[in-house]
Design a protein around this motif. Structure first.
Motif, short mmCIF file in Angstrom:
data_model
loop_
_atom_site.label_atom_id
_atom_site.label_comp_id
_atom_site.label_asym_id
_atom_site.label_seq_id
_atom_site.Cartn_x
_atom_site.Cartn_y
_atom_site.Cartn_z
N SER A 1 -2.56 -11.77 -16.40
CA SER A 1 -2.96 -10.46 -15.90
C SER A 1 -1.91 -9.81 -15.00
N PHE A 2 -1.09 -10.61 -14.35
CA PHE A 2 -0.14 -10.08 -13.37
C PHE A 2 1.26 -10.62 -13.66
N GLU A 3 2.26 -9.83 -13.28
CA GLU A 3 3.66 -10.25 -13.35
C GLU A 3 4.06 -10.79 -11.98
N ALA A 4 4.91 -11.80 -11.95
CA ALA A 4 5.35 -12.38 -10.68
C ALA A 4 6.09 -11.36 -9.82
N GLU A 5 6.77 -10.42 -10.45
CA GLU A 5 7.54 -9.41 -9.71
C GLU A 5 6.63 -8.51 -8.87
N GLU A 6 5.35 -8.41 -9.23
CA GLU A 6 4.42 -7.56 -8.47
C GLU A 6 4.20 -8.09 -7.06
N PHE A 7 4.46 -9.37 -6.82
CA PHE A 7 4.16 -9.99 -5.54
C PHE A 7 5.42 -10.32 -4.73
N VAL A 8 6.59 -9.99 -5.24
CA VAL A 8 7.83 -10.33 -4.56
C VAL A 8 7.93 -9.64 -3.21
N HIS A 9 7.61 -8.35 -3.15
CA HIS A 9 7.76 -7.59 -1.92
C HIS A 9 6.50 -7.56 -1.06
N ASP A 10 5.37 -7.97 -1.59
CA ASP A 10 4.12 -7.92 -0.84
C ASP A 10 3.29 -9.17 -1.14
N MET A 11 3.65 -10.28 -0.52
CA MET A 11 2.93 -11.54 -0.77
C MET A 11 1.53 -11.54 -0.18
N ASN A 12 1.20 -10.59 0.71
CA ASN A 12 -0.14 -10.52 1.29
C ASN A 12 -1.19 -10.13 0.26
N ARG A 13 -0.76 -9.55 -0.86
CA ARG A 13 -1.71 -9.20 -1.93
C ARG A 13 -2.23 -10.44 -2.64
N LEU A 14 -1.43 -11.49 -2.70
CA LEU A 14 -1.79 -12.73 -3.37
C LEU A 14 -2.62 -13.59 -2.42
N GLN A 15 -3.82 -13.95 -2.85
CA GLN A 15 -4.71 -14.73 -1.99
C GLN A 15 -5.26 -15.92 -2.74
N ARG A 16 -5.42 -17.02 -2.04
CA ARG A 16 -5.99 -18.24 -2.60
C ARG A 16 -7.50 -18.15 -2.49
N VAL A 17 -8.22 -18.51 -3.53
CA VAL A 17 -9.68 -18.49 -3.52
C VAL A 17 -10.17 -19.88 -3.16
#
Length: 123
Positions: free
Chosen positions: A73-89
Motif C-alpha cells: 500500500s505504501f512506498e518506503a520513500e513516503e516515510f523518508v522525510h516524515d517518520m512520525n507518520r509511521l506507527q507501530r500497532v
C-alpha cells in the motif's frame, strides 16, 4: 529481531494446511509456545486482508496493516522525510480495569475514544 516485538511477545500467523493459526513465541526454555486457532484478544486484524494481525499504520491513512499489505500500500520513500507518520500497532489493553496483563476482548468504536474492555469487565 526480538527488539521489534512488543511486550508481551507478538503473535505471528502460521499455516497448517490451508488453515491459519496464531503462535505466541516464547524465548524461554521453561515457557512453552502458545498456539491458538482464534485471534488473540487485544490484537487488531489487518484492515486490508482481514487475515493477518495488524503490525503498522500510517498516521495520514485510516486503517492498520500487516507487513505485506503495508508494503503493497505504501512506498518506503513516503516515510523518508516524515517518520512520525509511521506507527507501530500494539495490542489494546482493557480500558475499564486498566490491569497491565489484561488485553481487550471487546472494543466499541461509536465515539472517538474507542472504549475497550477485557472479558471480565465486559460481563
Amino acid at each position: 529481531g526480538v527488539g521489534f516485538l512488543l511486550s508481551p511477545q507478538d503473535y505471528v500467523v502460521a499455516l497448517e494446511g490451508d488453515r491459519p493459526y496464531y503462535v505466541k513465541w516464547s524465548l524461554s526454555p521453561e515457557i512453552p509456545h502458545v498456539r491458538t486457532w482464534t485471534k488473540p484478544p487485544g490484537y487488531l486484524r489487518c484492515s486490508s486482508c482481514l487475515k493477518h494481525l495488524a503490525l503498522l499504520c500510517c498516521a495520514a491513512t485510516p486503517g492498520a496493516f500487516c507487513f505485506n499489505c503495508f508494503r503493497s500500500s505504501f512506498e518506503a520513500e513516503e516515510f523518508v522525510h516524515d517518520m512520525n507518520r509511521l506507527q507501530r500497532v500494539g495490542p489494546i489493553r482493557c480500558g475499564v480495569c486498566k490491569q497491565q496483563d489484561r488485553l481487550a476482548a471487546w472494543r466499541c468504536m461509536k465515539d472517538k475514544r474507542g472504549l475497550s474492555a477485557c472479558v471480565h469487565c465486559f460481563e
